[in-house]
Design an enzyme around this catalytic site. Sequence first.
Site, PDB file in Angstrom:
ATOM      1  CD  GLU A 174      83.642  46.150  36.038  1.00 39.32           C
ATOM      2  OE1 GLU A 174      83.636  46.766  37.111  1.00 39.32           O
ATOM      3  OE2 GLU A 174      84.415  45.214  35.790  1.00 39.32           O
ATOM      4  CD  GLU A 386      88.104  46.211  32.975  1.00 40.96           C
ATOM      5  OE1 GLU A 386      88.223  45.844  34.166  1.00 40.96           O
ATOM      6  OE2 GLU A 386      87.561  47.291  32.654  1.00 40.96           O
TER       7      GLU A 386
HETATM    8  C1  GBH Z   1      87.190  46.466  37.175  1.00 41.00           C
HETATM    9  O1  GBH Z   1      86.152  46.230  38.074  1.00 41.00           O
HETATM   10  C2  GBH Z   1      87.145  47.902  36.702  1.00 41.00           C
HETATM   11  O2  GBH Z   1      86.513  47.994  35.457  1.00 41.00           O
HETATM   12  C3  GBH Z   1      88.495  48.553  36.626  1.00 41.00           C
HETATM   13  O3  GBH Z   1      88.347  49.927  36.508  1.00 41.00           O
HETATM   14  C4  GBH Z   1      89.326  48.154  37.807  1.00 41.00           C
HETATM   15  O4  GBH Z   1      90.579  48.784  37.802  1.00 41.00           O
HETATM   16  C5  GBH Z   1      89.511  46.648  37.773  1.00 41.00           C
HETATM   17  O5  GBH Z   1      88.278  46.028  37.846  1.00 41.00           O
HETATM   18  C6  GBH Z   1      90.328  46.088  38.919  1.00 41.00           C
HETATM   19  O6  GBH Z   1      89.644  46.195  40.125  1.00 41.00           O
HETATM   20  O7  GBH Z   1      87.148  48.270  47.495  1.00 41.00           O
HETATM   21  O8  GBH Z   1      85.062  47.243  48.149  1.00 41.00           O
HETATM   22  O9  GBH Z   1      85.042  49.068  46.681  1.00 41.00           O
HETATM   23  C7  GBH Z   1      86.087  44.910  38.606  1.00 41.00           C
HETATM   24  C8  GBH Z   1      85.007  44.776  39.658  1.00 41.00           C
HETATM   25  C9  GBH Z   1      84.154  45.932  41.486  1.00 41.00           C
HETATM   26  C10 GBH Z   1      86.235  44.810  41.695  1.00 41.00           C
HETATM   27  C11 GBH Z   1      84.447  46.736  42.688  1.00 41.00           C
HETATM   28  C12 GBH Z   1      86.575  45.612  42.913  1.00 41.00           C
HETATM   29  C13 GBH Z   1      85.738  47.166  44.531  1.00 41.00           C
HETATM   30  C14 GBH Z   1      85.904  46.709  45.871  1.00 41.00           C
HETATM   31  N1  GBH Z   1      85.355  45.547  40.828  1.00 41.00           N
HETATM   32  N2  GBH Z   1      85.387  46.101  43.571  1.00 41.00           N
HETATM   33  S1  GBH Z   1      85.788  47.911  47.132  1.00 41.00           S
END
Ligand code: GBH
Length: 491
Positions: A174, A386
């Site tokens: 990502e 994922e």
């Molecule tokens: C994935 O990202 C990741 O690859 C993985 O590591 C992670 O554990 C999994 O999702 C579950 O979240 O709190 O505003 O910073 C998915 C896309 C992008 C979703 C960032 C959550 C963070 C929100 N992610 N977002 S914030």
Amino acid sequence: ITTSLAKDLWSFPPNLKFGAASASYQVEGGWKDDGKGENIWDKYVHDHSGLIKGGVTGDIAADSYHRWRDDVKVAAKMKLQFYRFSINWPRILPTGFTNKINQAGVDYYSDLIDGLLAEGIEPIVTMYHWELPVAIQDLGGWANPLIVEWFGDFARVIFKIYAERVRTWLTFNEPVAFCDYGYNSGMYAPGVQEQIYGPYLCNKHVLLAHAKAYRIFHKEFRPRYTGKISLANNVLWIEPLDLSYSSLAELGRQHQTGRYSHPIFSKEGGWPPSIEKLMEEYSLKQGFKESRLPKFTRHEIEFIKGTADFYGLNYYTTNMIRPAIPGDKPGIWFLNGSPELNATLLKPKGAYYGHDDLLPVKPEGLRKELNWLKEQYGDIDFFITENGYSTTAYNLADYERVKYMRDHLEQMLLSIKEDKVSVVGYAAWSLVDNFEWLGGYSTKFGLYEIDYEHPNRTRTARASAHYYRCVIEKRSLDVPKSCYVKNYTHN
Ligand code: GBH
């Protein structure tokens, strides 16, 4: 379009592999054990504990550094065909560079790989799931073009050690997330808040570093060992709130997904033309003398083009888009939109939610996304690297997660059977509960629950682990009713 599948179409094609995924900082712990160097998440979490829910750290996490045998055990119990994990860059190269190789780190992944192979589980390696050595961040990290060489050097080291045993590789997890959150909003490590160039320099350098690793692999290792390599893109499916916004939605997809896909997967290469134009116009209007989206040279376009053996996608959610209206605060992707697009992202109606209210559940988005990708980049192989659902408290009876998996697997089957999309893999996020970045340990994604009170970090099967094993064993969505209820017998 058919929206539900006739029962005789419920079987999964034989070439599709099922597995689960994790990431080093989220599970390993052992953050300074046996000569490991510091990465930007170690530092970020230690320096800003107030930003992490519960003030927790990944110092121990699921303790997979010491308990990887338990991970292999639960993967085997679920009959997984592969386990996708990531390599913690400074665990292998403590300084970030190749002047020093940490043998204990080398042995750790080596043992894990052998442990998996002994159980007939294929190791799939992510080379970077956000664990940048601090020394490299001190030199600018992903904003510094020299990182392309440094990542290439790291790639060569790990290919040399593991390519004989690892046949599927993902360079980056990502990039849109670590570039936008790390170098734009600054909510993620390294915490750089710079909206002008940060995310776009990162975007370009990640693409070049990916291509560098791909070319090293194909030239120096693939002839001897075979194998495939790609990256795992985050794909946010974007729907127009109103049909009249459909070209805006398309621009949104190009901005979110196209920037990390078009240069690699399109026939012509380079940035998506619509984004190149948008960024140029917007930058000039802002008073810059040229586009803030860094240009590619002819040579760079050719260097990046075609450097993937399949398309890896992390699918979690769908958002709606509409033009910004006064009072909106356009931010970055996943939050609420983008200033360049002058658009705002909204949560879809009729979605259900897990613990993470940023991730509304919309299974149909997976099928739409796969169709869009196929339309954009052709009839290539897609690997869902994922897909997963979050719950809150300790709870083994995670029936919502079972429903989430079932609904997404159904959409994947529809893509395969109705739309003739070639899907070759599905990875559940995640094998076990882990450190969910800003969410700490409050957000749980595991098929297996981790007992954080216990020094052994005991792994216990949730209902979803039982369900997933059934699906893998039957290779069909049509599983007996008993698969839907909690069962501890394989724990
Ligand atoms: C994935 O990202 C990741 O690859 C993985 O590591 C992670 O554990 C999994 O999702 C579950 O979240 O709190 O505003 O910073 C998915 C896309 C992008 C979703 C960032 C959550 C963070 C929100 N992610 N977002 S914030």
